[in-house]
Design a protein around this motif. Sequence first.
Motif: not given
Length: 198
Positions: A163, A166, A171
């Motif tokens: 993650e 973005y 993410w």
Amino acid sequence: MNDAAIDVFLAGRPDTSRRVTLRHLAGRDQDEFLDLVRASTQLHHPWMSLPSTPEQFQAYLARYAESGEESLLVCVRGSGAIAGLVNINSIIRGRFQSGAIAYAAFAPSAGQGYLSEGVTVVVRYAFEQLRLHRLEAQIQPGNHASLKLVRRVGFRQEGYSPELLYIDGAWRDHERWAITTSMVDIRPTPPHPTLPER
């Protein structure tokens, strides 16, 4: 951003057999750039998103006019056609002397090796002209073309970050790759003035 630093760098390179040259992204590129982004939607999705409207392009241009950011076009030598883009983001000086790169080929000339050549030249430009010590690239694990490119240029894998960025509404996990001056045969250059003596 003016191209004087690029001109100095390219003029000092003996190898004239390169198929590409570099220049900074500029306002005059808006129409060609936006046409190339539209033509490359399938190539870029879901890995990255580039400006697709005049307003987005102008905001993008303003970002890369800031200190610590450079947006470089990879152009075909002779014709001047834009083949790709390499950005050097988040340049940090002092003890770090590092930046992060992001890059994209454009569909009309993708798969012909222009972007690999362009990234190779940008690495040398970053180390020899900007006097950085390290460049990083964050790449989504499924982006096989991008992973192949950084391996070809000489980056080493340093880790994996869940993650991390973005992108495309979520993410995304990324592999972390990097290259340093000790991994590339470059011309000796004095350290950047912001590098501490100790």
